[in-house]
Scaffold this motif. Structure first.
Motif, PDB file in Angstrom:
ATOM      1  N   LEU A   1       0.826  -1.202   0.000  1.00 40.33           N
ATOM      2  CA  LEU A   1       0.000   0.000   0.000  1.00 40.33           C
ATOM      3  C   LEU A   1       0.862   1.255   0.000  1.00 40.33           C
ATOM      4  CD1 LEU A   1      -2.797   1.304   0.160  1.00 40.33           C
ATOM      5  CD2 LEU A   1      -2.657   1.104   2.669  1.00 40.33           C
ATOM      6  N   LEU A   2       1.923   1.218   0.819  1.00 40.25           N
ATOM      7  CA  LEU A   2       2.834   2.352   0.873  1.00 40.25           C
ATOM      8  C   LEU A   2       3.524   2.557  -0.475  1.00 40.25           C
ATOM      9  CD1 LEU A   2       4.145   4.565   2.566  1.00 40.25           C
ATOM     10  CD2 LEU A   2       5.884   2.903   3.270  1.00 40.25           C
ATOM     11  N   LYS A   3       3.933   1.456  -1.095  1.00 36.23           N
ATOM     12  CA  LYS A   3       4.567   1.535  -2.408  1.00 36.23           C
ATOM     13  C   LYS A   3       3.592   2.123  -3.437  1.00 36.23           C
ATOM     14  CE  LYS A   3       6.874  -1.917  -3.980  1.00 36.23           C
ATOM     15  NZ  LYS A   3       7.244  -3.314  -4.342  1.00 36.23           N
ATOM     16  N   ALA A   4       2.325   1.675  -3.384  1.00 36.33           N
ATOM     17  CA  ALA A   4       1.326   2.168  -4.326  1.00 36.33           C
ATOM     18  C   ALA A   4       1.108   3.669  -4.157  1.00 36.33           C
ATOM     19  CB  ALA A   4       0.017   1.420  -4.136  1.00 36.33           C
ATOM     20  N   ILE A   5       1.066   4.127  -2.907  1.00 34.66           N
ATOM     21  CA  ILE A   5       0.872   5.559  -2.640  1.00 34.66           C
ATOM     22  C   ILE A   5       2.049   6.366  -3.186  1.00 34.66           C
ATOM     23  CG2 ILE A   5       0.684   7.303  -0.831  1.00 34.66           C
ATOM     24  CD1 ILE A   5      -0.861   5.237   0.828  1.00 34.66           C
TER      25      ILE A   5
ATOM     26  N   ILE B   1       4.142   5.474  -5.592  1.00 42.18           N
ATOM     27  CA  ILE B   1       4.123   5.416  -7.062  1.00 42.18           C
ATOM     28  C   ILE B   1       3.119   6.413  -7.615  1.00 42.18           C
ATOM     29  CG2 ILE B   1       3.487   3.977  -9.042  1.00 42.18           C
ATOM     30  CD1 ILE B   1       4.701   1.606  -7.554  1.00 42.18           C
ATOM     31  N   TYR B   2       1.939   6.489  -6.983  1.00 40.12           N
ATOM     32  CA  TYR B   2       0.907   7.420  -7.468  1.00 40.12           C
ATOM     33  C   TYR B   2       1.368   8.866  -7.315  1.00 40.12           C
ATOM     34  CZ  TYR B   2      -3.496   9.803  -8.119  1.00 40.12           C
ATOM     35  OH  TYR B   2      -4.464  10.654  -8.575  1.00 40.12           O
TER      36      TYR B   2
ATOM     37  N   ALA C   1       2.004  11.106 -10.549  1.00 33.47           N
ATOM     38  CA  ALA C   1       1.197  12.301 -10.766  1.00 33.47           C
ATOM     39  C   ALA C   1       2.083  13.532 -10.938  1.00 33.47           C
ATOM     40  CB  ALA C   1       0.234  12.500  -9.597  1.00 33.47           C
ATOM     41  N   PHE C   2       3.163  13.585 -10.191  1.00 33.85           N
ATOM     42  CA  PHE C   2       4.106  14.704 -10.311  1.00 33.85           C
ATOM     43  C   PHE C   2       4.768  14.712 -11.692  1.00 33.85           C
ATOM     44  CE2 PHE C   2       8.470  16.314  -9.898  1.00 33.85           C
ATOM     45  CZ  PHE C   2       8.218  17.604  -9.459  1.00 33.85           C
ATOM     46  N   ILE C   3       5.196  13.525 -12.137  1.00 30.61           N
ATOM     47  CA  ILE C   3       5.843  13.426 -13.457  1.00 30.61           C
ATOM     48  C   ILE C   3       4.866  13.797 -14.573  1.00 30.61           C
ATOM     49  CG2 ILE C   3       6.874  11.808 -15.096  1.00 30.61           C
ATOM     50  CD1 ILE C   3       8.063  10.325 -12.711  1.00 30.61           C
TER      51      ILE C   3
END
Length: 286
Positions: free
Chosen positions: A37-41, A43-44, A48-50
């Motif tokens: 879950l932490l990894k998914a957050i 990555i998102y 989103a920044f990129i």
């Protein structure tokens, strides 16, 4: 007397939860579900920044190339949504969600939409090409798909022309992008082509000089390129002269009609005959 059985005391684990959970189990659940879950957050957030930065770069590139505002907004939103969907799929895969079926659904939906909107997609693709390569722009006088007119509007699906008769011609962008386009405005100068015939017995040099002087008297006729009057054909009953002034695109029709009218008036003034069919009366003998 009988001795009572001796019962040995055993240590009881006081950390056991009556519901079956323990601290070790909670730690295991945290490692199993919390880390993905932490990894998914992460990555998102990073994705989103990129995407945001990438969209800004694309906007700057399109501004430098002076892309049409409609096309710029559409391409920006398209890139943003495509990258966002890919980011969501990636995040779902990180959480352990099976993404193969999700991708298959997206592909099937895309195919169905493509088949349903086949003609519209062709026009859409044509509109994108027109807005990118700009074979014409708003205000240009063009001839395409059998229509001649000034470009009033370029939409993503159609191009709208105002014809000389002040009619609105709406042409799909698919045929426009794939067909021949004559842009009369692109070079900033237009040649007005007219032809007039004079009799074989008339003074050809006099006619040419009179017509050339007539053209040079009109302020809307350009000096460069200079107007010209030349023999274009030796026809059956006339010597045809090509009368060719140049003008700005916005003055085309004024110069065109003026040239036709004043050619006749000038030749009449010089008493040069323009041949025309004569009716011959045949008297029958009584």
């Amino acid at each position: 007397m009988m001795q009572e059985p001796i019962v040995e005391a055993k240590n009881v684990d006081v950390n056991i939860d009556p519901s079956g959970f323990s601290i070790e189990n909670l730690t295991g659940y945290a490692l199993e579900y919390g880390v993905p879950l932490l990894k998914a957050i992460l990555i998102y957030i990073i994705g989103a920044f990129i995407i945001k930065k990438l969209v800004k770069v694309i906007n700057k590139l399109m501004d430098k190339r002076d892309y049409d505002l409609t096309l710029k907004k559409f391409l920006t939103n398209l890139v943003k949504w495509v990258l966002t969907i890919l980011l969501i799929v990636t995040v779902a895969g990180t959480l352990g969600i099976e993404t193969a079926s999700f991708a298959a659904i997206l592909a099937a939906a895309g195919l169905a939409i493509g088949l349903a909107l086949q003609g519209s997609l062709s026009n859409f693709a044509g509109g994108v090409l027109i807005l990118i390569f700009k074979p014409y722009k708003i205000g240009d006088l063009i001839e395409a798909q059998g229509e001649l007119g000034a470009v009033k509007e370029i939409d993503i699906l159609v191009t709208k022309l105002i014809t000389p008769a002040n009619k609105l011609a709406i042409i799909p962008n698919g045929p426009m992008a794939n067909g021949n386009i004559v842009n009369y405005t692109a070079e900033g100068k237009m040649r007005v082509d007219t032809t007039v015939g004079i009799g074989y017995g008339e003074n050809m040099k006099q006619a040419k000089e009179a017509l050339l002087s007539m053209l040079e008297s009109n302020p809307k006729v350009l000096k460069d390129p200079a107007p010209s009057v030349n023999v274009s054909e030796l026809a059956d009953s006339s010597v045809n002269l090509a009368v060719r002034p140049y003008c700005k695109p916005e003055d085309y029709w004024d110069v065109y009609f003026w040239t036709i009218e004043n050619t006749k008036l000038t030749l009449d003034k010089e008493k040069i005959e323009i041949p025309y069919p004569h009716a011959v009366e045949i008297q029958k003998e009584a």
